[in-house]
Write a protein that holds these residues in place. Sequence first.
Motif, short mmCIF file in Angstrom:
data_model
loop_
_atom_site.label_atom_id
_atom_site.label_comp_id
_atom_site.label_asym_id
_atom_site.label_seq_id
_atom_site.Cartn_x
_atom_site.Cartn_y
_atom_site.Cartn_z
N VAL A 4 1.31 -1.51 0.05
CA VAL A 4 -0.20 -0.22 0.11
C VAL A 4 1.10 1.25 0.26
CG1 VAL A 4 -1.67 1.32 1.57
CG2 VAL A 4 -1.86 -0.85 0.95
N GLU A 5 1.50 0.95 1.06
CA GLU A 5 2.52 2.68 0.96
C GLU A 5 2.92 2.65 -0.70
OE1 GLU A 5 6.11 1.27 3.67
OE2 GLU A 5 4.78 1.67 5.34
N GLU A 6 3.94 2.00 -1.10
CA GLU A 6 4.28 1.72 -3.13
C GLU A 6 3.05 2.34 -3.15
OE1 GLU A 6 6.25 -0.72 -6.12
OE2 GLU A 6 6.21 -1.92 -3.88
N MET A 7 2.35 1.07 -3.67
CA MET A 7 0.85 2.17 -4.23
C MET A 7 0.91 3.82 -4.23
SD MET A 7 -1.53 -0.83 -4.14
CE MET A 7 -2.18 -0.60 -5.36
N ASN A 8 0.96 3.84 -2.76
CA ASN A 8 0.76 5.53 -2.56
C ASN A 8 1.82 6.73 -3.12
OD1 ASN A 8 -1.67 4.87 -1.29
ND2 ASN A 8 -0.69 4.83 0.89
N LYS A 9 2.78 5.62 -3.61
CA LYS A 9 3.93 6.80 -3.73
C LYS A 9 3.95 7.50 -5.30
CE LYS A 9 6.77 6.00 -0.22
NZ LYS A 9 8.31 5.53 0.57
N LEU A 10 3.51 5.85 -6.20
CA LEU A 10 3.08 5.74 -7.83
C LEU A 10 2.54 7.65 -7.86
CD1 LEU A 10 2.22 2.47 -8.19
CD2 LEU A 10 4.61 3.17 -8.59
N GLY A 11 3.10 7.53 -9.41
CA GLY A 11 2.63 9.30 -9.95
C GLY A 11 1.71 7.91 -10.84
N LEU A 12 1.40 9.08 -12.04
CA LEU A 12 0.66 8.90 -12.88
C LEU A 12 0.72 8.44 -14.42
CD1 LEU A 12 -1.89 11.85 -12.57
CD2 LEU A 12 -2.32 8.91 -11.75
N SER A 13 2.11 8.24 -14.38
CA SER A 13 2.40 7.64 -15.11
C SER A 13 2.29 6.32 -16.21
CB SER A 13 3.93 7.62 -15.51
OG SER A 13 5.03 7.03 -14.64
N SER A 14 2.46 6.10 -17.34
CA SER A 14 2.09 4.69 -17.12
C SER A 14 2.81 3.66 -17.14
CB SER A 14 2.32 4.16 -19.50
OG SER A 14 3.37 4.22 -19.80
N LYS A 15 4.25 4.13 -16.70
CA LYS A 15 4.71 3.22 -15.97
C LYS A 15 4.55 2.89 -14.51
CE LYS A 15 9.83 2.08 -14.11
NZ LYS A 15 11.21 2.62 -14.30
N ASP A 16 4.65 3.59 -14.31
CA ASP A 16 3.29 3.53 -12.34
C ASP A 16 2.48 3.39 -12.64
OD1 ASP A 16 5.79 4.89 -11.22
OD2 ASP A 16 5.01 6.91 -11.05
N GLN A 17 1.37 3.41 -13.60
CA GLN A 17 0.20 2.48 -13.84
C GLN A 17 -0.15 1.00 -13.69
OE1 GLN A 17 -3.29 4.23 -12.76
NE2 GLN A 17 -1.66 5.22 -11.94
N TYR B 176 1.01 -0.32 -10.64
CA TYR B 176 0.10 -0.53 -9.15
C TYR B 176 -0.19 -1.56 -9.50
CZ TYR B 176 -3.62 1.24 -7.02
OH TYR B 176 -4.95 2.26 -6.43
N GLU B 177 -0.82 -1.69 -11.11
CA GLU B 177 -1.99 -3.35 -11.83
C GLU B 177 -1.28 -4.13 -10.67
OE1 GLU B 177 -2.55 -2.50 -15.35
OE2 GLU B 177 -3.27 -0.91 -15.05
N VAL B 178 -0.02 -4.50 -11.05
CA VAL B 178 0.58 -6.01 -10.86
C VAL B 178 0.96 -5.45 -9.29
CG1 VAL B 178 3.29 -6.57 -10.38
CG2 VAL B 178 2.59 -5.31 -12.77
N LEU B 179 1.18 -4.17 -8.21
CA LEU B 179 0.97 -4.76 -7.14
C LEU B 179 -1.06 -4.71 -6.22
CD1 LEU B 179 2.83 -1.68 -6.20
CD2 LEU B 179 2.94 -3.72 -5.34
N GLN B 180 -1.48 -4.27 -7.02
CA GLN B 180 -2.86 -4.59 -7.04
C GLN B 180 -3.42 -6.10 -7.11
OE1 GLN B 180 -4.83 -2.81 -5.70
NE2 GLN B 180 -6.93 -3.19 -5.70
N VAL B 181 -2.47 -7.06 -8.29
CA VAL B 181 -2.89 -8.02 -7.83
C VAL B 181 -2.11 -8.56 -7.50
CG1 VAL B 181 -2.10 -10.35 -9.46
CG2 VAL B 181 -3.32 -8.41 -11.07
N GLU B 182 -1.32 -8.61 -6.07
CA GLU B 182 -0.12 -8.46 -5.32
C GLU B 182 -0.75 -8.88 -4.26
OE1 GLU B 182 3.85 -8.17 -4.87
OE2 GLU B 182 4.52 -7.72 -6.19
N ARG B 183 -1.73 -7.90 -3.89
CA ARG B 183 -2.94 -7.48 -2.90
C ARG B 183 -4.17 -8.41 -2.85
NH1 ARG B 183 -4.80 -2.21 -1.22
NH2 ARG B 183 -4.99 -3.05 0.75
N LYS B 184 -4.34 -8.82 -3.69
CA LYS B 184 -5.67 -9.73 -3.96
C LYS B 184 -5.30 -10.87 -3.62
CE LYS B 184 -8.48 -7.19 -7.24
NZ LYS B 184 -9.46 -6.97 -8.72
N GLY B 185 -3.92 -11.41 -4.44
CA GLY B 185 -3.74 -12.46 -3.71
C GLY B 185 -3.53 -12.74 -2.69
N LEU B 186 -2.64 -11.61 -1.94
CA LEU B 186 -2.46 -12.04 -0.29
C LEU B 186 -4.01 -12.35 0.26
CD1 LEU B 186 -0.49 -9.13 0.14
CD2 LEU B 186 0.36 -11.09 0.55
#
Length: 105
Positions: free
Chosen positions: A32-45, A48-58
């Motif tokens: 969550v901390e890493e997700m909150n630090k991400l910006g709006l660039s396509s790389k950051d997005q 963010y999607e990868v991290l969201q999948v990780e969270r759902k997995g947890l």
Amino acid sequence: KYYRKVIDIKPDYVEAYINLADVILKPDQKIVEEMNKLGLSSKDQKRYEVLQVERKGLFNRVMPILEKAYELKSDSEEIQTSLMAVYRFLELKEKIDALKAKMNK
């Protein structure tokens, strides 16, 4: 692995389930901390999607553990709250409604 061993030995030991769930969800705070630090660039997005999948997995991994803990000790507010949070995160409306109904009995 130790909590799983305890569960194998004493499957009705609720605290082992609760502690196992805590251990599994431990990385969530950093995600969550890493997700909150991400910006709006396509790389950051994309990150963010990868991290969201990780969270759902947890949360998917921890759900059956908390459900078992709830089955063993349904009057525990700690377990009810944790399980409700998991259901809400995973957007499991039917499970949320069923848990609310059981809690209100």
